[in-house]
Design a protein around this motif. Sequence first.
Motif, mmCIF file in Angstrom:
data_model
loop_
_atom_site.group_PDB
_atom_site.id
_atom_site.type_symbol
_atom_site.label_atom_id
_atom_site.label_comp_id
_atom_site.label_asym_id
_atom_site.label_seq_id
_atom_site.Cartn_x
_atom_site.Cartn_y
_atom_site.Cartn_z
ATOM 1 N N UNK A 1 0.784 -1.232 0.000
ATOM 2 C CA UNK A 1 0.000 0.000 0.000
ATOM 3 C C UNK A 1 0.809 1.270 0.000
ATOM 4 N N UNK A 2 2.087 1.184 -0.402
ATOM 5 C CA UNK A 2 2.926 2.373 -0.421
ATOM 6 C C UNK A 2 2.715 3.210 -1.673
ATOM 7 N N UNK A 3 3.493 4.285 -1.761
ATOM 8 C CA UNK A 3 3.368 5.186 -2.904
ATOM 9 C C UNK A 3 3.979 4.591 -4.165
ATOM 10 N N UNK A 4 5.017 3.774 -4.011
ATOM 11 C CA UNK A 4 5.693 3.217 -5.168
ATOM 12 C C UNK A 4 5.100 1.858 -5.513
ATOM 13 N N UNK B 1 5.138 -2.074 -10.663
ATOM 14 C CA UNK B 1 4.571 -3.200 -11.405
ATOM 15 C C UNK B 1 3.065 -3.012 -11.610
ATOM 16 N N UNK B 2 2.391 -2.541 -10.584
ATOM 17 C CA UNK B 2 0.957 -2.279 -10.721
ATOM 18 C C UNK B 2 0.694 -1.188 -11.759
ATOM 19 N N UNK B 3 1.516 -0.160 -11.731
ATOM 20 C CA UNK B 3 1.345 0.919 -12.700
ATOM 21 C C UNK B 3 1.590 0.434 -14.120
ATOM 22 N N UNK B 4 2.587 -0.435 -14.273
ATOM 23 C CA UNK B 4 2.886 -0.960 -15.599
ATOM 24 C C UNK B 4 1.724 -1.802 -16.123
ATOM 25 N N UNK B 5 1.140 -2.615 -15.245
ATOM 26 C CA UNK B 5 -0.005 -3.425 -15.644
ATOM 27 C C UNK B 5 -1.194 -2.524 -15.965
ATOM 28 N N UNK B 6 -1.413 -1.510 -15.110
ATOM 29 C CA UNK B 6 -2.560 -0.621 -15.300
ATOM 30 C C UNK B 6 -2.470 0.156 -16.603
ATOM 31 N N UNK B 7 -1.261 0.436 -17.061
ATOM 32 C CA UNK B 7 -1.095 1.161 -18.320
ATOM 33 C C UNK B 7 -1.711 0.400 -19.485
ATOM 34 N N UNK B 8 -1.577 -0.937 -19.424
ATOM 35 C CA UNK B 8 -2.108 -1.767 -20.509
ATOM 36 C C UNK B 8 -3.464 -2.382 -20.178
ATOM 37 N N UNK B 9 -3.636 -2.772 -18.921
ATOM 38 C CA UNK B 9 -4.853 -3.490 -18.516
ATOM 39 C C UNK B 9 -5.335 -2.926 -17.184
ATOM 40 N N UNK B 10 -6.001 -1.800 -17.224
ATOM 41 C CA UNK B 10 -6.415 -1.109 -16.002
ATOM 42 C C UNK B 10 -7.338 -1.965 -15.144
ATOM 43 N N UNK B 11 -8.289 -2.657 -15.756
ATOM 44 C CA UNK B 11 -9.233 -3.477 -14.999
ATOM 45 C C UNK B 11 -8.516 -4.636 -14.314
ATOM 46 N N UNK B 12 -7.559 -5.226 -15.013
ATOM 47 C CA UNK B 12 -6.799 -6.322 -14.423
ATOM 48 C C UNK B 12 -5.993 -5.837 -13.221
#
Length: 261
Positions: A115-118, A121-132
């Motif tokens: 739950x930190x600011x950094x 990996x989540x941001x990278x996934x969200x760039x392509x697959x936000x729902x995932x």
Amino acid sequence: MIENQTSPAPQAGPLAGMTSALKRLKDRAARFRLAGPASRVEFDADIGLLRLLETANEAIVRRAVRMDPDYLDFEADGRVLWHLCLSHADVLEAALLHRIQAETIVLALREAQAGGDEAPQLLAIATEEAELARKLVETARARNTPLFWTPRQHELKAGWLQLEELSKEVRNWDRQEAQVLLEWLLEMAALCRIVEGSVHDYVDLADLPSVELPADCTGEEIYALDLEGNVIVGCPLDRKEARVVPLAACYWAFPGRHWTS
């Protein structure tokens, strides 16, 4: 498509064989939600998804710790992944089918739990697959989902356990080989630097097991004598200084003897 460029793709093989395993996981999850959690022995240990994520998680932790990986115990993280595979196999399967690397999935789950600011990996996934990415966060933070251990927690636990084992070895040394005792002490010193502790918390260097020194030996800078007549001299916690030599070579330990001009 999100790929982890730092490691090979362990799931690059065909996913078809995993599909039936995932179906069994989902069916079991539905049953176990009603019946309560099952013990690990009742779970098929060869389920491909679980093994894939466990291997990825171990690789992440091994790269982050400073000690011998053989000391590490991944049982706690294994319970996390087992729970996730039973309860959220559909989300994990979707991530794999999007060609996301197993380590990326595990890192994203870890980031979501932290739950930190950094959260790269989540941001990278969200760039392509936000729902995932959103579903992975929900999976990691779902009620009753156990927490991953941080690499530091793994490191500390393993270090403390190994220090306890080594301290027992030191206290029970059979006085056969001083070199063996020295290696144990040096290993303890290395581990204490990692866990930020002190060897003195585990063993008394002034009272190590030893054969009794001769009456005319001062014993200065001698820490232990073995049955073969070899002693540990120098600082036993510094690899540069510590050494094992024959007691007879310690002329400075015998006032008036072995003195050469």
